[in-house]
Design an enzyme around this catalytic site. Structure first.
Site, PDB file in Angstrom:
ATOM      1  N   PRO A   2       0.804  -1.215   0.000  1.00 16.56           N
ATOM      2  CA  PRO A   2       0.000   0.000   0.000  1.00 16.56           C
ATOM      3  C   PRO A   2       0.840   1.270   0.000  1.00 16.56           C
ATOM      4  CG  PRO A   2      -0.562  -1.460   1.834  1.00 16.56           C
ATOM      5  CD  PRO A   2       0.727  -1.917   1.265  1.00 16.56           C
ATOM      6  N   GLU A   3       0.747   2.033  -1.075  1.00 18.57           N
ATOM      7  CA  GLU A   3       1.311   3.362  -1.155  1.00 18.57           C
ATOM      8  C   GLU A   3       0.116   4.314  -1.300  1.00 18.57           C
ATOM      9  OE1 GLU A   3       4.494   3.611  -4.076  1.00 18.57           O
ATOM     10  OE2 GLU A   3       4.885   1.484  -3.889  1.00 18.57           O
ATOM     11  N   HIS A  99      -4.370 -13.793  11.298  1.00 20.21           N
ATOM     12  CA  HIS A  99      -3.685 -12.491  11.338  1.00 20.21           C
ATOM     13  C   HIS A  99      -4.636 -11.303  11.463  1.00 20.21           C
ATOM     14  CE1 HIS A  99      -0.168 -14.780  10.379  1.00 20.21           C
ATOM     15  NE2 HIS A  99      -0.610 -15.094   9.187  1.00 20.21           N
ATOM     16  N   ARG A 118       2.170  -9.696   8.108  1.00 22.09           N
ATOM     17  CA  ARG A 118       3.569  -9.402   8.451  1.00 22.09           C
ATOM     18  C   ARG A 118       3.733  -8.410   9.582  1.00 22.09           C
ATOM     19  NH1 ARG A 118       6.248  -8.904   2.692  1.00 22.09           N
ATOM     20  NH2 ARG A 118       7.986  -8.105   3.863  1.00 22.09           N
TER      21      ARG A 118
END
Length: 277
Positions: A2-3, A99, A118
Site C-alpha cells: 500500500p502506497e 492475522h 507481516r
DNA sequence: AAAACACCCTGCCTGC
DNA sequence: TGCAGGCAGGGTGTTT
C-alpha cells in the site's frame, strides 16, 4: 504494497460503508505489531467505544478515521497498512481470517477488521490525530499540498539520490517503491541522480508524480499479491506499470530491456536509455 | 548533518 | 515431497 493510491482506494471504499455509524466494541489480538510494539488497548477502547465515525481521510500513507464522542469531544483512529495490512468491512458472521489484529464492531452486525500477516502496520487511537508526531512529521502530499516550486526548493537542499529523496516520507508523503520507479521513468530521470541536480526538472517530475498517482488511483491501486480495498476487491493498476516488475522486458519507449538494481536496499526498475543522470 | 544500513515479520518462490 | 534460504519493502532506530 500500500502506497498513496492504495491507501486512497481503501479510504474511498471505506468512507461510504462506515461514516455515520457508531462503534459498539473493540477487540484486539494482543499480538505486537510494527517494531514489536503492542497496541494501546485501553486508549483504543476509551476513544472508540460509543463514538460515531465522522469522516475517513488520508495523509500520505496513513488512514485517519475521525470520531465524534458526544456533542463536544472528538477523537480518531490512525491506521497504517505497512506492507500487508488490510482494512475490511465484513458481516460479523464471516470467519475472521488468520492475522486479524483489530476488530471494531458496528451496528447491523457489521465489523471493520484490520488484518496484517507481516505486522508492519500500525493502529492507534488518539484524541487529536493531526497532533500525533507521525502525522506532524509528514512532508506535503503530492496530490494536494505540493507544487513544482515547493518541490524544486526541497530538491535544491538535498544531496541524497533522487530515489531516496522521493521515498522519504518527511520530504514528500505517500510515495513508495513502485510509484517512485514509475514517476522517475515518466520524468526520464535516473534513480541515482543527486536530488539537487534534478532541480531543473522539478516541473516535469511534479507532473510525472501526479500522472503516476492519478492513473493508479483511477485503477484502484496495484495488487501484486496482498492489496485489496475495504470490500475485498484487488486493484487493476499492475497492467499500467511502465517499469516496476518488468525486469528484462522491453522498455515501452525505446525497446531496450528494463533493468533492475538495488538502491538504498530496495529494488529499482528503470530504463538505462530513457533515464539519464 | 545526512545518508546508509539493520531490523521487525510472514508467505511465496526457488533450488537442492 | 520437504525444507532451507532468499526475497519482498513499509517505517524506525542505529551506525557510518
Amino acid at each position: 504494497m500500500p502506497e498513496l493510491p492504495e491507501v486512497e482506494t481503501v479510504v474511498r471504499t471505506l468512507r461510504p460503508e462506515i461514516v455515520g455509524k457508531s462503534i459498539s466494541a473493540v477487540w484486539t489480538s494482543g499480538i505486537a505489531l510494527r517494531m514489536a510494539k503492542r497496541l494501546d488497548v485501553a486508549v483504543l477502547q476509551r476513544e472508540c467505544v460509543g463514538a460515531t465515525i465522522k469522516a475517513v481521510r488520508r495523509r500520505g500513507k496513513y488512514i485517519l478515521i475521525d470520531l465524534q464522542r458526544g456533542a463536544t469531544r472528538s477523537a480518531g483512529i490512525l491506521v497504517h497498512l505497512g506492507m500487508t495490512g488490510r482494512l475490511r468491512v465484513q458481516p460479523q458472521r464471516e470467519l475472521r481470517v488468520k492475522h486479524t489484529h483489530v476488530v471494531w464492531a458496528l451496528a447491523r452486525k457489521q465489523e471493520v477488521r484490520f488484518v496484517d500477516p507481516r505486522r508492519f502496520g500500525w493502529v492507534q487511537a488518539a484524541p487529536d490525530l493531526d497532533a500525533l508526531p507521525e502525522i506532524q512529521a509528514l512532508g506535503p502530499d503530492p496530490l494536494s499540498d505540493l507544487d513544482a516550486g515547493e518541490l524544486r526548493d526541497r530538491l535544491a537542499v538535498s544531496h541524497a539520490p533522487i530515489k531516496a529523496f522521493l521515498l522519504d516520507q518527511h520530504r514528500v508523503a505517500g510515495l513508495g517503491n513502485i510509484y517512485v520507479c514509475e514517476a522517475l521513468f515518466r520524468a526520464g530521470i535516473h534513480p541515482t541522480t543527486q536530488a539537487r541536480r534534478t532541480q531543473g526538472k522539478a516541473a516535469l517530475l511534479m507532473q510525472a508524480i501526479r500522472d503516476t498517482l492519478q492513473l493508479a488511483i483511477a485503477n484502484c491501486g496495484t495488487s501484486f499479491r496482498d492489496f485489496v480495498d475495504s470490500t475485498g476487491a484487488p486493484g487493476k493498476n499492475i497492467e499500467a506499470l511502465l517499469v516496476y516488475g518488468r525486469e528484462g522486458e522491453n522498455c515501452f519507449q525505446c525497446q531496450a530491456p528494463v533493468r533492475r538494481a538495488v538502491h538504498s536496499g530496495r529494488s529499482t526498475f528503470y530504463c538505462g536509455n530513457c533515464q539519464i543522470r
